[in-house]
Design a protein around this motif. Sequence first.
Motif, PDB file in Angstrom:
ATOM      1  N   ALA A 121       0.841  -1.194   0.000  1.00  0.00           N
ATOM      2  CA  ALA A 121       0.000   0.000   0.000  1.00  0.00           C
ATOM      3  C   ALA A 121       0.881   1.250   0.000  1.00  0.00           C
ATOM      4  N   PHE A 122       0.494   2.222  -0.800  1.00  0.00           N
ATOM      5  CA  PHE A 122       1.201   3.495  -0.886  1.00  0.00           C
ATOM      6  C   PHE A 122       0.944   4.316   0.375  1.00  0.00           C
ATOM      7  N   ARG A 123       1.983   5.006   0.826  1.00  0.00           N
ATOM      8  CA  ARG A 123       1.870   5.948   1.939  1.00  0.00           C
ATOM      9  C   ARG A 123       2.525   7.251   1.516  1.00  0.00           C
ATOM     10  N   GLU A 124       1.812   8.354   1.727  1.00  0.00           N
ATOM     11  CA  GLU A 124       2.382   9.654   1.393  1.00  0.00           C
ATOM     12  C   GLU A 124       3.484   9.980   2.396  1.00  0.00           C
ATOM     13  N   ALA A 125       4.589  10.527   1.894  1.00  0.00           N
ATOM     14  CA  ALA A 125       5.711  10.897   2.761  1.00  0.00           C
ATOM     15  C   ALA A 125       5.274  11.966   3.754  1.00  0.00           C
ATOM     16  N   GLY A 126       5.727  11.823   4.990  1.00  0.00           N
ATOM     17  CA  GLY A 126       5.450  12.827   6.003  1.00  0.00           C
ATOM     18  C   GLY A 126       4.067  12.752   6.619  1.00  0.00           C
ATOM     19  N   VAL A 127       3.285  11.716   6.268  1.00  0.00           N
ATOM     20  CA  VAL A 127       1.938  11.553   6.820  1.00  0.00           C
ATOM     21  C   VAL A 127       1.937  10.359   7.765  1.00  0.00           C
ATOM     22  N   ASP A 128       1.394  10.541   8.967  1.00  0.00           N
ATOM     23  CA  ASP A 128       1.272   9.433   9.917  1.00  0.00           C
ATOM     24  C   ASP A 128      -0.043   8.710   9.665  1.00  0.00           C
ATOM     25  N   TYR A 129       0.047   7.416   9.372  1.00  0.00           N
ATOM     26  CA  TYR A 129      -1.146   6.602   9.144  1.00  0.00           C
ATOM     27  C   TYR A 129      -1.331   5.637  10.302  1.00  0.00           C
ATOM     28  N   TYR A 130      -2.590   5.358  10.641  1.00  0.00           N
ATOM     29  CA  TYR A 130      -2.893   4.472  11.756  1.00  0.00           C
ATOM     30  C   TYR A 130      -3.413   3.119  11.300  1.00  0.00           C
ATOM     31  N   ASP A 131      -3.473   2.880   9.999  1.00  0.00           N
ATOM     32  CA  ASP A 131      -3.796   1.551   9.483  1.00  0.00           C
ATOM     33  C   ASP A 131      -2.519   1.027   8.841  1.00  0.00           C
ATOM     34  N   PRO A 132      -1.894   0.001   9.437  1.00  0.00           N
ATOM     35  CA  PRO A 132      -0.609  -0.463   8.925  1.00  0.00           C
ATOM     36  C   PRO A 132      -0.702  -1.207   7.591  1.00  0.00           C
ATOM     37  N   TYR A 133      -1.887  -1.605   7.177  1.00  0.00           N
ATOM     38  CA  TYR A 133      -2.022  -2.451   5.995  1.00  0.00           C
ATOM     39  C   TYR A 133      -2.571  -1.711   4.781  1.00  0.00           C
ATOM     40  N   ILE A 134      -3.685  -1.013   4.961  1.00  0.00           N
ATOM     41  CA  ILE A 134      -4.323  -0.310   3.845  1.00  0.00           C
ATOM     42  C   ILE A 134      -4.711   1.086   4.335  1.00  0.00           C
ATOM     43  N   PRO A 135      -3.743   2.018   4.371  1.00  0.00           N
ATOM     44  CA  PRO A 135      -4.010   3.332   4.971  1.00  0.00           C
ATOM     45  C   PRO A 135      -4.861   4.268   4.128  1.00  0.00           C
ATOM     46  N   ILE A 136      -4.951   4.024   2.813  1.00  0.00           N
ATOM     47  CA  ILE A 136      -5.762   4.863   1.928  1.00  0.00           C
ATOM     48  C   ILE A 136      -6.721   3.947   1.181  1.00  0.00           C
ATOM     49  N   LYS A 137      -8.001   4.252   1.304  1.00  0.00           N
ATOM     50  CA  LYS A 137      -9.026   3.442   0.641  1.00  0.00           C
ATOM     51  C   LYS A 137      -9.928   4.367  -0.169  1.00  0.00           C
ATOM     52  N   HIS A 138     -10.024   4.116  -1.460  1.00  0.00           N
ATOM     53  CA  HIS A 138     -10.941   4.868  -2.310  1.00  0.00           C
ATOM     54  C   HIS A 138     -12.027   3.913  -2.776  1.00  0.00           C
ATOM     55  N   GLU A 139     -13.269   4.278  -2.513  1.00  0.00           N
ATOM     56  CA  GLU A 139     -14.398   3.454  -2.929  1.00  0.00           C
ATOM     57  C   GLU A 139     -15.257   4.256  -3.903  1.00  0.00           C
ATOM     58  N   HIS A 140     -15.655   3.586  -4.985  1.00  0.00           N
ATOM     59  CA  HIS A 140     -16.478   4.220  -6.019  1.00  0.00           C
ATOM     60  C   HIS A 140     -17.844   3.548  -5.989  1.00  0.00           C
ATOM     61  N   TYR A 141     -18.864   4.312  -5.578  1.00  0.00           N
ATOM     62  CA  TYR A 141     -20.210   3.780  -5.399  1.00  0.00           C
ATOM     63  C   TYR A 141     -21.122   4.184  -6.552  1.00  0.00           C
ATOM     64  N   PRO A 142     -21.791   3.230  -7.184  1.00  0.00           N
ATOM     65  CA  PRO A 142     -22.823   3.627  -8.149  1.00  0.00           C
ATOM     66  C   PRO A 142     -23.951   4.325  -7.387  1.00  0.00           C
ATOM     67  N   VAL A 143     -24.510   5.376  -7.964  1.00  0.00           N
ATOM     68  CA  VAL A 143     -25.538   6.126  -7.246  1.00  0.00           C
ATOM     69  C   VAL A 143     -26.806   5.299  -7.041  1.00  0.00           C
ATOM     70  N   ASP A 144     -26.982   4.235  -7.810  1.00  0.00           N
ATOM     71  CA  ASP A 144     -28.187   3.408  -7.670  1.00  0.00           C
ATOM     72  C   ASP A 144     -27.989   2.229  -6.709  1.00  0.00           C
ATOM     73  N   ARG A 145     -26.979   2.314  -5.863  1.00  0.00           N
ATOM     74  CA  ARG A 145     -26.696   1.212  -4.939  1.00  0.00           C
ATOM     75  C   ARG A 145     -27.754   1.121  -3.843  1.00  0.00           C
ATOM     76  N   ASP A 146     -27.784  -0.020  -3.184  1.00  0.00           N
ATOM     77  CA  ASP A 146     -28.617  -0.206  -1.999  1.00  0.00           C
ATOM     78  C   ASP A 146     -27.794   0.293  -0.813  1.00  0.00           C
ATOM     79  N   PRO A 147     -28.216   1.367  -0.123  1.00  0.00           N
ATOM     80  CA  PRO A 147     -27.386   1.917   0.956  1.00  0.00           C
ATOM     81  C   PRO A 147     -27.159   0.929   2.107  1.00  0.00           C
ATOM     82  N   ASN A 148     -28.042  -0.054   2.270  1.00  0.00           N
ATOM     83  CA  ASN A 148     -27.892  -1.025   3.349  1.00  0.00           C
ATOM     84  C   ASN A 148     -27.084  -2.257   2.939  1.00  0.00           C
ATOM     85  N   ASP A 149     -26.870  -2.437   1.634  1.00  0.00           N
ATOM     86  CA  ASP A 149     -26.087  -3.578   1.141  1.00  0.00           C
ATOM     87  C   ASP A 149     -25.469  -3.179  -0.202  1.00  0.00           C
ATOM     88  N   PRO A 150     -24.517  -2.236  -0.149  1.00  0.00           N
ATOM     89  CA  PRO A 150     -24.018  -1.671  -1.412  1.00  0.00           C
ATOM     90  C   PRO A 150     -23.037  -2.583  -2.146  1.00  0.00           C
TER      91      PRO A 150
END
Length: 161
Positions: A121-150
């Motif tokens: 996983a990429f980490r930006e220099a000079g930034v303290d992250y508290y997730d040692p495995y996946i510190p940056i997560k980008h999720e792309h949601y279709p607008v027609d998703r089910d909010p309770n089970d997307p």
Amino acid sequence: MSYEIITLPAYRTVGLKWEGTFSEIVPNLKNVIQQVEDRADELEKKVNPNVQLGLSYHVIENGFVHYAVYEVSEEQEIPEGMIEIWVPEWTYVKTTHNKGEDVQKTYTDLHQWLFDSDYTAFREAGVDYYDPYIPIKHEHYPVDRDPNDPHFNIYIPIVKK
């Protein structure tokens, strides 16, 4: 699960910011995501109006900063109360979380894939992250998703080990 390595060019987003602990996600984060959805028509220059983005950065202890945003063109003005975030060009591992599946398992499988792969996983220099495995997560949601089970696509910035 299938995984794809892709590079996305830099892009601009506009929306709302939420910052809090994991225990505050419900209902606070869901409310912010809904507010952005409700105000989506204020963003007239959306690049892809059918996809809302959730950009999470684990930069606070026991929590994260989340941007509920839409990708917009440079001509888009920033509506009152909203903010702009520029995402740099990054290489990502992309996978899909399907409706009806456990999101924890999706991320556990993704973590295992990263561990077994030639990437970390990429980490930006000079930034303290508290997730040692996946510190940056980008999720792309279709607008027609089910909010309770997307269902949604996950993009994790990566670099070669």
